[in-house]
Design an enzyme around this catalytic site. Sequence first.
Site, short mmCIF file in Angstrom:
data_model
loop_
_atom_site.label_atom_id
_atom_site.label_comp_id
_atom_site.label_asym_id
_atom_site.label_seq_id
_atom_site.Cartn_x
_atom_site.Cartn_y
_atom_site.Cartn_z
N HIS A 114 -50.51 -47.38 14.48
CA HIS A 114 -51.88 -47.84 14.70
C HIS A 114 -52.07 -49.30 14.30
O HIS A 114 -53.21 -49.75 14.16
CB HIS A 114 -52.86 -46.95 13.95
N GLY A 183 -50.59 -35.85 4.36
CA GLY A 183 -51.92 -36.44 4.28
C GLY A 183 -52.60 -36.75 5.58
O GLY A 183 -53.34 -37.73 5.67
N ALA A 227 -50.14 -35.48 -2.64
CA ALA A 227 -48.79 -35.95 -2.35
C ALA A 227 -48.17 -36.65 -3.55
O ALA A 227 -46.98 -36.50 -3.83
CB ALA A 227 -48.80 -36.89 -1.14
#
Length: 238
Positions: A114, A183, A227
């Site tokens: 992205h 996540g 995490a």
Amino acid sequence: MSSISLSPTDHVFVLTGAGISAESGLPTFRASDGLWAGHRVEDVCTPEALSENPALVWEFYSQRRAQGSTANPNPAHVALAQLEAKLGDRFFLCTQNVDDLHERAGSQRLVHMHGELAKSRCEDDCGRPPVPDTAVYKSLDEVPRCACGARLRPHIVFFGEIPLEMDRIQREIDRATVMVVIGTSGSVYPAANFVNWARHNGARTIYIGPERPLNAQAFTTIVEGKAGEVMPGLFHVE
């Protein structure tokens, strides 16, 4: 939970999303009220927004740059860099995040599908590569121009634009024997489909996050927890 073993022939594909950066203090993509840092996504993260109000778009991403500069990698980022150091070219990381926390933790074999917050590129897509850019601009007049004369834009994939390096991502998924998703809720496509592609090829699929993802049925193993707390020591490389 007991450790997850990786064999000497395993190829690991890791996909990370906003959750791993949230543990470093960066806000997730959308808050519960549907806003992103106080803005409608349509106003700051679409090609139309850039065309209609480039000053607002640049103000928003300048704020994100300032915010990102204060965040630091967390233990999950570090654990992934350490796993890469053990696996070498049998490791590949694809992140949906635009921050540089993975790089700052030591990751090298990665792509930002992205885009990257610390880079800018030509608004007219003249073909010149993105350039490093961490400036926090106070007005549109401060934003530099490309060598072709067009204004630079954030090197971010807006809604309606094609994610970056999809050919390479597909090749890495095709050779993966283990896919680890960290996540990300499974709601943003095409990334949400990566686990299905890997599963179709026979890969083990592992999810790590504080709650079950929307596509939980696609995973062979789900590790619930932050995490940064579960990643250190989770994988044992044989």
